[in-house]
Design a protein around this motif. Structure first.
Motif, short mmCIF file in Angstrom:
data_model
loop_
_atom_site.label_atom_id
_atom_site.label_comp_id
_atom_site.label_asym_id
_atom_site.label_seq_id
_atom_site.Cartn_x
_atom_site.Cartn_y
_atom_site.Cartn_z
N GLU A 15 0.84 -1.43 -0.14
CA GLU A 15 -0.60 0.34 0.26
C GLU A 15 0.73 1.44 -0.07
O GLU A 15 0.99 2.01 -0.05
N MET A 18 1.83 1.72 -3.72
CA MET A 18 1.17 1.94 -4.45
C MET A 18 0.75 3.88 -3.89
O MET A 18 0.55 4.90 -5.16
N TYR A 91 -5.57 -6.41 -13.32
CA TYR A 91 -4.05 -6.10 -11.78
C TYR A 91 -4.75 -5.75 -10.68
O TYR A 91 -3.87 -5.57 -9.89
N GLY A 93 -7.22 -3.96 -9.08
CA GLY A 93 -8.18 -2.68 -8.99
C GLY A 93 -8.74 -2.62 -7.72
O GLY A 93 -10.19 -2.61 -8.90
N ASP A 104 -4.66 5.37 -5.65
CA ASP A 104 -3.51 3.94 -5.94
C ASP A 104 -4.32 2.80 -6.52
O ASP A 104 -3.63 1.53 -6.32
N GLN A 105 -5.29 2.87 -7.13
CA GLN A 105 -5.78 1.39 -7.50
C GLN A 105 -5.69 1.75 -8.95
O GLN A 105 -5.72 0.65 -10.03
N GLN A 132 -1.49 -0.01 -8.91
CA GLN A 132 -1.59 -0.67 -8.68
C GLN A 132 -1.26 -1.90 -9.68
O GLN A 132 -1.84 -2.14 -10.69
N ASN A 133 -0.16 -2.44 -9.27
CA ASN A 133 0.79 -3.71 -10.04
C ASN A 133 1.41 -5.31 -9.65
O ASN A 133 2.47 -4.88 -9.16
#
Length: 410
Positions: A15, A18, A91, A93, A104-105, A132-133
């Motif tokens: 987190e 991200m 990914y 999200g 951050d998604q 987000q990956n």
């Protein structure tokens, strides 16, 4: 206790990464807006043979409310605290109501480099840094890296080899270039599978149909791809690290357009192998070299101020002998109307499996796109997601999601 600590610690680190990437994209925003004012590619060598273009999506969203199986009491699905809403299957999200508005998604920054060696030979690479990956963390991923060749500058034939996007959908080539479509994101009820690239080659043919305004583009492709720790399977369904590979891909599509109407038909087949790697136990093979077929049809219209987008697809993976009956049906229909720099649009999308236990969702959304400056759009979207799955446990559930996205190209 130690395992729980390590899992929680990894989650906090993830987190934190991200959030750092989302913050970096926010800080880069003034520079991105400046670049967006220029429509032409950036000349990197002074001759025009080595160029750069780019795109960005600064996307934030918040789950307003949600419920599952008739109750709004918070629940857990996998690692997510629900009410929640999945908006990117590739990914993983996912927005969680308990975490409020998040950037951050889905936020990302992409750069495409193209080197032209001759008028008929070039190499293109596309690199994307995503907030987000799960597969790459904070490292940029190589979405494309391929060579293109044509027999002559004006030849209708083009051949490409390397890593390319699988053209499953109408917007496959532009899926993460948000500026290219009306929504904050293409409806996730339709757009999203565990494998989205292939290493291989394709051949395409482009021609004008007689003296009419219609042009036709036909393409065939073949290749393979293996995704270790596939986010779609690992995080959304299987929990343990999962590897999926699509081998012996063969596909083709034909599209026709006259500038107002656009139709496209696609079909592909491949051999699917999915393996769950169970810690401390033998791996579980879900399917092995299983024949799979995907078909799709899209029809779009841009007439005067009207914007219409339609797509219908079918995924089929069946074997009576093995007891496999994986069939997905999914579609979307959107209608919008341009009013000056604004484009409001209503969209309905849905997907469903055909075998028990049913997994199904339908979504009604309204989006307003504002093209307030060249090559830049601000979008506000409200989605009402209805989970019609018949699992014995709570899945992602129903949700209302508010999204805001600044998207541009340069």
């Amino acid at each position: 206790m130690l395992n729980n600590y390590l899992l929680n610690n990894d989650e906090h680190k993830g987190e934190h990464k991200m959030k750092k990437i989302a913050s970096l994209l926010t800080l880069m925003l003034p520079l991105l807006l400046l670049f967006s004012a220029f429509a032409q590619a950036i000349d990197l060598d002074g001759s025009g043979s080595f160029t750069a273009t780019g795109f960005y999506n600064l996307t934030g969203a918040e789950v307003v409310n949600g419920s599952a199986q008739g109750s709004s009491t918070p629940w857990m699905y996998q690692q997510w605290h629900c009410p929640c809403s999945i908006q990117n299957w590739e990914y993983a999200g996912v927005y969680e109501k308990s975490k409020g508005f998040r950037l951050d998604q889905e936020s990302l920054f992409g750069l495409q480099l193209r080197k032209e060696f001759t008028p008929t030979l070039s190499v293109t690479g596309q690199f994307v840094m995503r907030a987000q990956n799960p597969n790459n963390g904070s490292s940029p991923s190589v979405d494309w890296l391929y060579a293109s060749w044509s027999p002559a500058p004006d030849s209708p034939f083009t051949f490409q080899v390397g890593r390319l996007r699988i053209p499953l959908y109408y917007y496959s080539d532009y899926l993460y270039i948000g500026y290219s479509y009306p929504w904050v994101r293409p409806p996730p009820d339709v757009y999203g599978w565990p494998i989205y690239e292939y290493d291989g080659g394709n051949a395409s043919y482009h021609i004008q149909l007689g003296k009419s305004a219609w042009t036709m583009n036909a393409s065939v492709w073949t290749g393979n791809f293996k995704q270790t720790y596939d986010a779609y399977d690992t995080l959304i369904y299987d929990t343990n690290p999962t590897t999926e590979s699509w081998k012996k891909m063969w596909g083709s599509y034909v599209s026709m357009t006259n500038g107002t109407f656009d139709v496209r038909a696609m079909a592909m087949e491949y051999r699917d192998t999915t393996t769950i790697n169970n810690p401390g136990a033998p791996a579980t093979t879900v399917v092995s070299n299983q024949f799979t077929r995907i078909e799709g049809l899209s029809a779009n219209m841009d007439y005067q101020n009207w914007v219409v987008r339609g797509e219908i697809d079918r995924y089929q993976q069946q074997s009576t002998a093995l007891g496999i009956n994986n069939v997905y049906k999914y579609n979307l229909l959107g209608v919008g109307y341009k009013v000056g720099d604004f484009t409001p649009m209503l969209t309905h999308s849905q997907y469903t499996t055909v075998a028990q236990p049913i997994e199904a969702q339908k979504t009604n959304s309204i989006v307003v796109r504002w093209d307030f400056r060249p090559n830049t759009a601000l979008k506000v979207q409200y989605d009402v997601n209805i989970d019609e799955s018949q699992y014995p446990y709570k899945f992602f559930g129903n949700s209302h999601l508010l999204s805001v996205s600044l998207q541009g190209i340069f």
